[in-house]
Design a protein around this motif. Structure first.
Motif, short mmCIF file in Angstrom:
data_model
loop_
_atom_site.label_atom_id
_atom_site.label_comp_id
_atom_site.label_asym_id
_atom_site.label_seq_id
_atom_site.Cartn_x
_atom_site.Cartn_y
_atom_site.Cartn_z
N ILE A 94 -7.24 34.07 -9.81
CA ILE A 94 -7.57 33.38 -8.57
C ILE A 94 -6.36 32.57 -8.11
O ILE A 94 -5.56 32.12 -8.93
N VAL A 95 -6.22 32.44 -6.79
CA VAL A 95 -5.09 31.73 -6.18
C VAL A 95 -5.65 30.71 -5.20
O VAL A 95 -6.43 31.07 -4.31
N PHE A 96 -5.26 29.45 -5.39
CA PHE A 96 -5.68 28.40 -4.47
C PHE A 96 -4.47 27.90 -3.69
O PHE A 96 -3.49 27.47 -4.30
N VAL A 97 -4.56 27.98 -2.37
CA VAL A 97 -3.50 27.46 -1.50
C VAL A 97 -4.00 26.12 -0.96
O VAL A 97 -4.99 26.07 -0.23
N LEU A 98 -3.33 25.03 -1.36
CA LEU A 98 -3.73 23.71 -0.88
C LEU A 98 -3.14 23.47 0.50
O LEU A 98 -1.98 23.81 0.76
N ARG A 99 -3.94 22.87 1.38
CA ARG A 99 -3.51 22.61 2.75
C ARG A 99 -3.68 21.12 3.06
O ARG A 99 -4.69 20.52 2.68
N THR A 100 -2.71 20.55 3.74
CA THR A 100 -2.75 19.13 4.09
C THR A 100 -2.43 18.95 5.58
O THR A 100 -1.59 19.66 6.13
N ASP A 101 -3.11 17.99 6.17
CA ASP A 101 -2.86 17.61 7.56
C ASP A 101 -1.37 17.27 7.72
O ASP A 101 -0.78 16.58 6.89
N ASN A 102 -0.75 17.77 8.79
CA ASN A 102 0.70 17.63 8.99
C ASN A 102 1.20 16.19 9.00
O ASN A 102 2.26 15.89 8.46
N THR A 103 0.44 15.29 9.62
CA THR A 103 0.84 13.89 9.68
C THR A 103 0.88 13.29 8.28
O THR A 103 1.84 12.60 7.91
N GLN A 104 -0.14 13.57 7.49
CA GLN A 104 -0.18 13.09 6.11
C GLN A 104 0.94 13.69 5.28
O GLN A 104 1.57 13.01 4.48
N LEU A 105 1.16 14.99 5.48
CA LEU A 105 2.21 15.67 4.72
C LEU A 105 3.58 15.06 5.03
O LEU A 105 4.36 14.80 4.12
N TYR A 106 3.82 14.80 6.30
CA TYR A 106 5.08 14.19 6.72
C TYR A 106 5.30 12.87 5.97
O TYR A 106 6.36 12.63 5.41
N ILE A 143 -9.09 37.11 -3.87
CA ILE A 143 -8.82 36.05 -4.87
C ILE A 143 -8.05 34.87 -4.27
O ILE A 143 -7.80 33.90 -4.96
N VAL A 144 -7.68 34.94 -2.98
CA VAL A 144 -6.91 33.87 -2.34
C VAL A 144 -7.84 32.95 -1.56
O VAL A 144 -8.61 33.41 -0.72
N HIS A 145 -7.78 31.65 -1.86
CA HIS A 145 -8.66 30.67 -1.21
C HIS A 145 -7.84 29.46 -0.75
O HIS A 145 -6.98 28.99 -1.47
N GLN A 146 -8.16 28.97 0.45
CA GLN A 146 -7.53 27.75 0.95
C GLN A 146 -8.43 26.55 0.62
O GLN A 146 -9.65 26.65 0.74
N LEU A 147 -7.80 25.45 0.21
CA LEU A 147 -8.55 24.23 -0.07
C LEU A 147 -7.90 23.07 0.68
O LEU A 147 -6.69 22.90 0.64
N PRO A 148 -8.72 22.23 1.36
CA PRO A 148 -8.15 21.05 2.00
C PRO A 148 -7.71 20.04 0.95
O PRO A 148 -8.37 19.89 -0.08
N SER A 149 -6.60 19.38 1.19
CA SER A 149 -6.07 18.41 0.22
C SER A 149 -5.52 17.19 0.96
O SER A 149 -4.32 16.95 0.99
N ASN A 150 -6.44 16.46 1.59
CA ASN A 150 -6.05 15.30 2.40
C ASN A 150 -6.43 13.96 1.79
O ASN A 150 -5.83 12.95 2.11
N SER A 151 -7.46 13.95 0.92
CA SER A 151 -8.01 12.67 0.47
C SER A 151 -8.42 12.75 -0.99
O SER A 151 -8.55 13.84 -1.55
N PRO A 152 -8.68 11.59 -1.60
CA PRO A 152 -9.23 11.59 -2.96
C PRO A 152 -10.56 12.35 -3.05
O PRO A 152 -10.85 12.98 -4.06
N GLU A 153 -11.34 12.32 -1.97
CA GLU A 153 -12.61 13.05 -1.94
C GLU A 153 -12.35 14.56 -2.01
O GLU A 153 -13.07 15.28 -2.70
N ASP A 154 -11.33 15.02 -1.28
CA ASP A 154 -10.96 16.44 -1.34
C ASP A 154 -10.55 16.82 -2.76
O ASP A 154 -10.95 17.87 -3.26
#
Length: 174
Positions: A94-106, A143-154
């Motif tokens: 399995i492959v997880f691609v973590l995604r973050t809001d651009n402003t937060q990532l910056y 097997i490829v899944h995107q996961l949001p990664s913006n907050s401790p809740e995520d």
């Protein structure tokens, strides 16, 4: 290839999305082995030169794959890296691609000392879903899944989801 008793997981995504935080915590909760490719390369000096523009060493991808191959065959490994097309498809369940809001990532990258072209290119990489597209080209789509990664809740939700997936995989394969 012998049957693996524990799954191999790839955590990938643009630098700064939270792969390392997720990977280390996931290893603690599942008992899987955590491997950060940047650390592995540094420890083994698995480099092929230096990139002046980005001010970082260039990974020797062949040596990294050679270094990890045996461990991956055994199974039970969480790999953390911001690229994914260098790894053999057979390695991962399995492959997880973590995604973050651009402003937060910056903000995250800026706090790490990223600046100029390196900062801009990494934020653009996230905007254009570069790592996700790379993963979709390199691995079977199912097997490829995107996961949001913006907050401790995520983070908590992602941990719960991946722990649950890992437990189910081990039930199904043992």
């Amino acid at each position: 290839m012998k049957m693996r008793k524990r799954p191999n997981i790839l955590l990938t995504g643009t630098p700064g999305v939270g792969k390392t935080t997720l990977g280390k915590e996931l290893a603690q909760r599942t008992g899987l082995t955590y491997v950060n490719i940047g650390d592995l390369a540094q420890e083994g000096q698995l480099y092929d030169g230096y990139d002046e523009e980005y001010q970082c060493p260039i990974l020797d991808e062949d040596r990294v794959v050679d270094e990890l191959d045996e461990k991956m065959e055994e199974g039970g490994v969480i790999v953390d890296y911001h690229g994914c097309d260098l790894f053999p498809e057979r390695w991962f369940h399995i492959v997880f691609v973590l995604r973050t809001d651009n402003t937060q990532l910056y903000t995250r990258l800026e706090s790490r000392g990223y600046a100029g072209k390196k900062l801009q290119d990494n934020v653009q990489c996230e905007i254009f879903q570069t790592i996700y597209e790379e993963a979709m080209e390199a691995y079977s789509h199912d097997i490829v899944h995107q996961l949001p990664s913006n907050s401790p809740e995520d983070l908590e939700k992602n941990l719960d989801q991946i722990v649950q997936w890992t437990e189910q995989w081990m039930k199904d394969h043992n």
